[in-house]
Design an enzyme around this catalytic site. Sequence first.
Site, short mmCIF file in Angstrom:
data_model
loop_
_atom_site.label_atom_id
_atom_site.label_comp_id
_atom_site.label_asym_id
_atom_site.label_seq_id
_atom_site.Cartn_x
_atom_site.Cartn_y
_atom_site.Cartn_z
N HIS A 60 0.86 -1.19 0.00
CA HIS A 60 0.00 0.00 0.00
C HIS A 60 0.89 1.25 0.00
CE1 HIS A 60 -3.82 -2.17 1.66
NE2 HIS A 60 -3.40 -2.65 0.51
N GLU A 62 1.27 3.73 2.00
CA GLU A 62 1.98 4.07 3.25
C GLU A 62 3.28 3.28 3.35
OE1 GLU A 62 -1.13 3.16 2.77
OE2 GLU A 62 -2.45 3.70 4.41
N CYS A 98 -1.61 -1.52 7.34
CA CYS A 98 -0.71 -0.36 7.27
C CYS A 98 -0.54 0.32 8.62
CB CYS A 98 -1.25 0.65 6.26
SG CYS A 98 -1.06 0.05 4.59
N ARG A 205 -2.05 -11.27 -16.55
CA ARG A 205 -2.44 -12.58 -16.03
C ARG A 205 -1.77 -12.85 -14.68
NH1 ARG A 205 -1.74 -16.68 -21.15
NH2 ARG A 205 -3.61 -16.06 -22.32
N THR A 217 -13.54 -21.03 -26.87
CA THR A 217 -12.14 -20.62 -27.03
C THR A 217 -11.20 -21.81 -26.87
OG1 THR A 217 -12.61 -18.38 -26.31
CG2 THR A 217 -10.35 -19.14 -25.99
N ASP A 221 -8.96 -22.41 -30.03
CA ASP A 221 -7.57 -21.92 -29.91
C ASP A 221 -6.64 -22.88 -29.18
OD1 ASP A 221 -8.64 -19.68 -31.05
OD2 ASP A 221 -8.48 -18.41 -29.27
N LEU A 225 -3.32 -20.50 -21.31
CA LEU A 225 -3.81 -19.60 -20.25
C LEU A 225 -2.88 -19.58 -19.04
CD1 LEU A 225 -7.65 -20.33 -20.45
CD2 LEU A 225 -6.39 -18.47 -21.53
#
Length: 397
Positions: A60, A62, A98, A205, A217, A221, A225
């Site tokens: 984060h 901070e 934090c 990804r 798909t 294809d 992935l």
Amino acid sequence: MNGISQTLDPAIARSLLRELGESARAFRFEVAPNPCVGAAVLAGSKVVSRGFHRVWGGPHAEVDALRLAAESSVPQSEWDTMLVTLEPCSTTGKTPACVDAIKRSGIRRVIVGALDPDPRHRGRGLEILEEAGIEVLVDPVPSPLQDVAPHFLHWNDNERVRRPRPWTIAKWAQTLTGQLSPPEDIGGGRWISGPTSVAEVHKLRGRVDAIVTGVGTVLHDDPRLTVRPMGAPGLAVDPSNLSKGSPPPQGPARIVLDSWLRTSPTARLFEESQDGELAGPVVIVALPGADPIRRRALEAAGATVHTSRGMDRFTLDLRDLWSWLWSQGYQRVLLETGPTLLRNALDAGFVDQLRIYTGNVRGGEGESLAPWLTEAKLLERLHRESGQDAVLEAFLR
Ligand SMILES: NC(=O)c1ccc[n+]([C@@H]2O[C@H](COP(=O)([O-])OP(=O)(O)OC[C@H]3O[C@@H](n4cnc5c(N)ncnc54)[C@H](OP(=O)(O)O)[C@@H]3O)[C@@H](O)[C@H]2O)c1
């Protein structure tokens, strides 16, 4: 703003908060659904460091500011104030709370631009800091969240909190006419975008918990992935972002919506991963009536098969599915699929963020998403280039 000590001019504090909020906005598509947050460490009126929440699952603002302050020439004993555009978090999520990092830093005063809009956490971070003897000031004027992170306010609205589902990024590549498949003689009938964009997608990804696709798909294809380093340094998952499950060390889960288990057990999804490739678990989602013999064959190939309710006898119910994804710990998912599932997910309102690559290719096969895009209500739109491709990023209203 009452109570800012004489060592820090309130006008300077305000202008710094405003500047931090604006700079943090540059990371909006990287951190969503988290808010854009900026923070600064000060020694008197001197700015020691500026930090930002730069990537989802990463440190984060901070913590980033404290890290940069530690690298500066100003000794820690001189840091006295932290400015932060949003109330520091008090719970451990993808990263530790934090407030603990601030308490450890020795900083004595925290000036906050906005309270946490989530009623479950609102004010808690400030209470913890005050209990630790740290002076806390709230100046809600300079960095209104509705300006710098409207997606975060929407994400915390009652309906979404009541019925949680993952933040969903739809990414697709399209031709100049909005089709998702190029003409047969271009890119092997599959590739529209160039290598720079493909490398960017691998990076994306690596920053989600799961990739969701449709069986159309997979059949057309035969994709992997997976997250692949693409031969270039820094494009695979950044190990510093691997704290507490983000993303899972083996790569994001690969989820295939396949009502009747048409996926082949010899699909490339099930192949061993290559060097440097992060291949997450394969989960196939089917309707309850799917063939048990196919199910066993897919399980033997390495898949987990999950059965989910249908909207009718033939189509998986996306509402149930998205709730299930959340229940499995998938908080940020990437929808990488063909026009059939994409249209259904867009129409159902389950897509929060878009990344669209337009390649320099005319024509194409299948439905064009151009008319949908013309009508879509987009927020915080960004147009940029990636190699030869034009990229549109936006949030969906
Ligand atoms: N340019 C790009 O970014 C990109 C990305 C991916 C794919 N593609 C292209 O897109 C083409 C394939 O697209 P497609 O539209 O045929 O397939 P798809 O969208 O990938 O998958 C659709 C299939 O998913 C299953 N499904 C299960 N539940 C669903 C639901 N609730 N809503 C929608 N579908 C659901 C259905 O099959 P069952 O009924 O059998 O379950 C449906 O036919 C290929 O040509 C591929 O190359 C392009």
